[in-house]
Design a protein around this motif. Sequence first.
Motif, PDB file in Angstrom:
ATOM      1  N   MET A   1     -80.448 -14.256  -6.018  1.00 36.66           N
ATOM      2  CA  MET A   1     -80.367 -13.804  -7.401  1.00 36.66           C
ATOM      3  C   MET A   1     -80.059 -15.016  -8.276  1.00 36.66           C
ATOM      4  SD  MET A   1     -78.082 -10.615  -8.834  1.00 36.66           S
ATOM      5  CE  MET A   1     -78.926  -9.507  -7.712  1.00 36.66           C
ATOM      6  N   ALA A   2     -81.023 -15.444  -9.074  1.00 36.42           N
ATOM      7  CA  ALA A   2     -80.917 -16.705  -9.793  1.00 36.42           C
ATOM      8  C   ALA A   2     -79.841 -16.662 -10.867  1.00 36.42           C
ATOM      9  CB  ALA A   2     -82.263 -17.063 -10.409  1.00 36.42           C
ATOM     10  N   ILE A   3     -79.737 -15.552 -11.602  1.00 35.58           N
ATOM     11  CA  ILE A   3     -78.744 -15.471 -12.664  1.00 35.58           C
ATOM     12  C   ILE A   3     -77.413 -15.035 -12.085  1.00 35.58           C
ATOM     13  CG2 ILE A   3     -80.492 -14.932 -14.384  1.00 35.58           C
ATOM     14  CD1 ILE A   3     -79.640 -12.020 -14.212  1.00 35.58           C
ATOM     15  N   GLY A   4     -76.348 -15.223 -12.866  1.00 39.02           N
ATOM     16  CA  GLY A   4     -75.030 -14.816 -12.423  1.00 39.02           C
ATOM     17  C   GLY A   4     -74.933 -13.306 -12.302  1.00 39.02           C
ATOM     18  N   LEU A   5     -73.951 -12.850 -11.542  1.00 42.92           N
ATOM     19  CA  LEU A   5     -73.750 -11.430 -11.314  1.00 42.92           C
ATOM     20  C   LEU A   5     -72.320 -11.058 -11.675  1.00 42.92           C
ATOM     21  CD1 LEU A   5     -74.748  -8.706 -10.242  1.00 42.92           C
ATOM     22  CD2 LEU A   5     -74.107  -9.465  -7.942  1.00 42.92           C
ATOM     23  N   ASN A   6     -72.175 -10.025 -12.490  1.00 40.63           N
ATOM     24  CA  ASN A   6     -70.872  -9.540 -12.932  1.00 40.63           C
ATOM     25  C   ASN A   6     -70.814  -8.035 -12.667  1.00 40.63           C
ATOM     26  OD1 ASN A   6     -68.368  -9.261 -14.395  1.00 40.63           O
ATOM     27  ND2 ASN A   6     -69.568  -8.553 -16.147  1.00 40.63           N
ATOM     28  N   VAL A   7     -69.921  -7.598 -11.768  1.00 46.46           N
ATOM     29  CA  VAL A   7     -69.859  -6.192 -11.376  1.00 46.46           C
ATOM     30  C   VAL A   7     -68.506  -5.603 -11.753  1.00 46.46           C
ATOM     31  CG1 VAL A   7     -70.098  -4.529  -9.493  1.00 46.46           C
ATOM     32  CG2 VAL A   7     -71.413  -6.667  -9.435  1.00 46.46           C
ATOM     33  N   VAL A   8     -68.545  -4.526 -12.531  1.00 42.88           N
ATOM     34  CA  VAL A   8     -67.338  -3.784 -12.901  1.00 42.88           C
ATOM     35  C   VAL A   8     -67.338  -2.476 -12.106  1.00 42.88           C
ATOM     36  CG1 VAL A   8     -66.068  -2.627 -14.746  1.00 42.88           C
ATOM     37  CG2 VAL A   8     -67.281  -4.778 -15.212  1.00 42.88           C
ATOM     38  N   PHE A   9     -66.343  -2.297 -11.260  1.00 46.91           N
ATOM     39  CA  PHE A   9     -66.180  -1.069 -10.494  1.00 46.91           C
ATOM     40  C   PHE A   9     -65.317  -0.109 -11.304  1.00 46.91           C
ATOM     41  CE2 PHE A   9     -67.195  -4.248  -7.356  1.00 46.91           C
ATOM     42  CZ  PHE A   9     -68.041  -3.587  -6.477  1.00 46.91           C
ATOM     43  N   MET A  10     -65.815   1.090 -11.524  1.00 45.81           N
ATOM     44  CA  MET A  10     -65.117   2.056 -12.370  1.00 45.81           C
ATOM     45  C   MET A  10     -64.981   3.390 -11.642  1.00 45.81           C
ATOM     46  SD  MET A  10     -66.077   3.325 -16.248  1.00 45.81           S
ATOM     47  CE  MET A  10     -67.573   4.217 -15.781  1.00 45.81           C
ATOM     48  N   GLY A  11     -63.798   3.989 -11.723  1.00 43.20           N
ATOM     49  CA  GLY A  11     -63.627   5.302 -11.113  1.00 43.20           C
ATOM     50  C   GLY A  11     -62.174   5.690 -11.038  1.00 43.20           C
ATOM     51  N   ARG A  12     -61.961   6.896 -10.536  1.00 42.13           N
ATOM     52  CA  ARG A  12     -60.594   7.400 -10.382  1.00 42.13           C
ATOM     53  C   ARG A  12     -60.146   7.166  -8.945  1.00 42.13           C
ATOM     54  NH1 ARG A  12     -58.057  13.404 -11.608  1.00 42.13           N
ATOM     55  NH2 ARG A  12     -55.922  12.644 -11.949  1.00 42.13           N
ATOM     56  N   PHE A  13     -59.668   5.977  -8.680  1.00 40.45           N
ATOM     57  CA  PHE A  13     -59.178   5.603  -7.360  1.00 40.45           C
ATOM     58  C   PHE A  13     -58.005   4.658  -7.545  1.00 40.45           C
ATOM     59  CE2 PHE A  13     -62.954   3.114  -8.511  1.00 40.45           C
ATOM     60  CZ  PHE A  13     -62.418   1.841  -8.608  1.00 40.45           C
ATOM     61  N   GLY A  14     -57.183   4.550  -6.528  1.00 41.58           N
ATOM     62  CA  GLY A  14     -56.075   3.615  -6.590  1.00 41.58           C
ATOM     63  C   GLY A  14     -56.571   2.186  -6.491  1.00 41.58           C
ATOM     64  N   TYR A  15     -55.900   1.262  -7.145  1.00 36.86           N
ATOM     65  CA  TYR A  15     -56.217  -0.154  -6.986  1.00 36.86           C
ATOM     66  C   TYR A  15     -55.010  -0.964  -7.456  1.00 36.86           C
ATOM     67  CZ  TYR A  15     -58.970  -4.337  -6.496  1.00 36.86           C
ATOM     68  OH  TYR A  15     -59.435  -5.547  -6.052  1.00 36.86           O
ATOM     69  N   PRO A  16     -54.609  -1.958  -6.692  1.00 41.40           N
ATOM     70  CA  PRO A  16     -55.273  -2.525  -5.507  1.00 41.40           C
ATOM     71  C   PRO A  16     -54.947  -1.815  -4.195  1.00 41.40           C
ATOM     72  CG  PRO A  16     -53.392  -3.865  -6.106  1.00 41.40           C
ATOM     73  CD  PRO A  16     -53.499  -2.805  -7.169  1.00 41.40           C
ATOM     74  N   SER A  17     -53.978  -0.885  -4.217  1.00 44.51           N
ATOM     75  CA  SER A  17     -53.680  -0.143  -2.994  1.00 44.51           C
ATOM     76  C   SER A  17     -54.177   1.285  -3.135  1.00 44.51           C
ATOM     77  CB  SER A  17     -52.175  -0.159  -2.716  1.00 44.51           C
ATOM     78  OG  SER A  17     -51.469   0.418  -3.802  1.00 44.51           O
ATOM     79  N   GLY A  18     -54.414   1.942  -2.016  1.00 45.54           N
ATOM     80  CA  GLY A  18     -54.920   3.303  -2.049  1.00 45.54           C
ATOM     81  C   GLY A  18     -55.609   3.634  -0.745  1.00 45.54           C
ATOM     82  N   MET A  19     -56.270   4.768  -0.727  1.00 49.03           N
ATOM     83  CA  MET A  19     -56.855   5.254   0.527  1.00 49.03           C
ATOM     84  C   MET A  19     -58.359   4.973   0.581  1.00 49.03           C
ATOM     85  SD  MET A  19     -54.430   8.632   0.988  1.00 49.03           S
ATOM     86  CE  MET A  19     -54.806   8.847   2.732  1.00 49.03           C
ATOM     87  N   ALA A  20     -59.156   5.939   1.022  1.00 45.60           N
ATOM     88  CA  ALA A  20     -60.550   5.676   1.375  1.00 45.60           C
ATOM     89  C   ALA A  20     -61.362   5.045   0.246  1.00 45.60           C
ATOM     90  CB  ALA A  20     -61.218   6.975   1.836  1.00 45.60           C
ATOM     91  N   SER A  21     -61.292   5.619  -0.957  1.00 43.78           N
ATOM     92  CA  SER A  21     -62.109   5.108  -2.054  1.00 43.78           C
ATOM     93  C   SER A  21     -61.744   3.668  -2.386  1.00 43.78           C
ATOM     94  CB  SER A  21     -61.940   5.997  -3.293  1.00 43.78           C
ATOM     95  OG  SER A  21     -60.573   6.146  -3.627  1.00 43.78           O
ATOM     96  N   THR A  22     -60.445   3.368  -2.394  1.00 45.35           N
ATOM     97  CA  THR A  22     -59.992   2.007  -2.693  1.00 45.35           C
ATOM     98  C   THR A  22     -60.529   1.021  -1.669  1.00 45.35           C
ATOM     99  OG1 THR A  22     -57.968   2.921  -3.631  1.00 45.35           O
ATOM    100  CG2 THR A  22     -57.957   0.576  -3.089  1.00 45.35           C
ATOM    101  N   LYS A  23     -60.457   1.397  -0.402  1.00 43.06           N
ATOM    102  CA  LYS A  23     -60.902   0.481   0.656  1.00 43.06           C
ATOM    103  C   LYS A  23     -62.420   0.271   0.598  1.00 43.06           C
ATOM    104  CE  LYS A  23     -56.985   1.394   3.689  1.00 43.06           C
ATOM    105  NZ  LYS A  23     -56.173   2.070   2.673  1.00 43.06           N
ATOM    106  N   ARG A  24     -63.164   1.308   0.255  1.00 45.35           N
ATOM    107  CA  ARG A  24     -64.619   1.147   0.112  1.00 45.35           C
ATOM    108  C   ARG A  24     -64.926   0.136  -0.983  1.00 45.35           C
ATOM    109  NH1 ARG A  24     -69.438   3.553   1.471  1.00 45.35           N
ATOM    110  NH2 ARG A  24     -71.002   4.025  -0.123  1.00 45.35           N
ATOM    111  N   ILE A  25     -64.250   0.293  -2.123  1.00 45.41           N
ATOM    112  CA  ILE A  25     -64.466  -0.639  -3.239  1.00 45.41           C
ATOM    113  C   ILE A  25     -64.025  -2.046  -2.870  1.00 45.41           C
ATOM    114  CG2 ILE A  25     -63.776  -1.178  -5.603  1.00 45.41           C
ATOM    115  CD1 ILE A  25     -65.711   1.224  -5.287  1.00 45.41           C
TER     116      ILE A  25
END
Length: 389
Positions: free
Chosen positions: A1-25
């Motif tokens: 991917m030649a251009i830079g990549l900027n990804v914003v993860f959005m949702g109702r999950f714990g971060y930086p600690s938490g269970m399944a959804s947090t670990k997937r992210i």
Amino acid sequence: MAIGLNVVFMGRFGYPSGMASTKRIQHFIDHLQAFPATTRVLQLRPTGEGTPGGQGGNHQGTEYRRIGADLKLDWRLPVALFWYHWNGIGMLKKWRTDGAMDVLYCYGGVTAENVLLIVAGKRLGYKVVFDIVEDNTYIDDKLTLPGKLKWLAGEILDRYLLGLADGVVVISSYLRSLYGKKIALSVPLCLIPISARCDLSATGGREPGPMKFVYAGSFAKKDGIELLLEAFEKVHQKKGNCQLMLCGTGGSVENYQARIAANPAIRYVGYLDDAEFYRFLQGADVLCVTRTGSTYANAGFPFKLGEYLATGNPVIVSDVGDVRRYLSHMEDAIIVEPGNAVAIAGALEYCLDHPETAAKIGQSGAAKCRQYFDPAANGRLLVELIRRL
């Protein structure tokens, strides 16, 4: 991917600690940072144990922001909603990067909590990716009135606003088939299963004493805790020399507290932080994923299964969803009929009677975990999807 990549993860999950959804992210973030890419997290209405206080911070190079913790059904709701969306849109504006590809990764798809933020993100130039991990059409937990309204809103939004997606990620074959029919042919769709890191350095054989059967995760109806308790009680009464250890959190925990307290062989240890949680799993003799046979349970794929397999300990798992897509019965796991307490009891008893064979099944399960649920492989699948947007 030649251009830079900027990804914003959005949702109702714990971060930086938490269970399944947090670990997937977090697994996706770890791969993207090595890509390299810029990663951020916009956490919506954070709740539950394992979510520290404050409005945000930085975790291992990922900036994160929490909004909506003050949203409550009272007279202040209109003002709180205004500031919730003001702050969320403000963060999307702030995090947008000139000269880079901006991606808004929405865990759970389009919901009442994120729909206006998704629309704003689209107008700001973000490519939108939905990560679908459940089919909430068939949710089998009892809902409060606000919960029912939220569920109805989610159903309507999923039906009519799925077109906001530029790409869709699903966690199971069931969801791939379902959303393959819903989305336009031009929208990339990718199955990215659960992920887990295998670290068998701590395994050293079974310790003397009662065999420890372990469940760790949520206590929703689909998780079949009632079935596991019933099966364990029968086996303990018949065989003895075993314990059931439960860990996790959820609104349904209180439904089982009296039953747990009445049996000294059953222990609930509550919510554990990540370090304690993985020590807890490693200390098990047998790990149990005893889901019901509901459509809701079959639609997703239990994240905890990957974490269980990664320990190298034997796993008893209900035959739901994609389990047999990856695992073979009595080779990589002990697979039981979903919703069947008698079958679960038989599997528990087998492990008590054949600990050496069960241990070999656990080692084979760990090999399948490395083969199918490697976080780096899943990260590459996500990058390939993003390339197609």
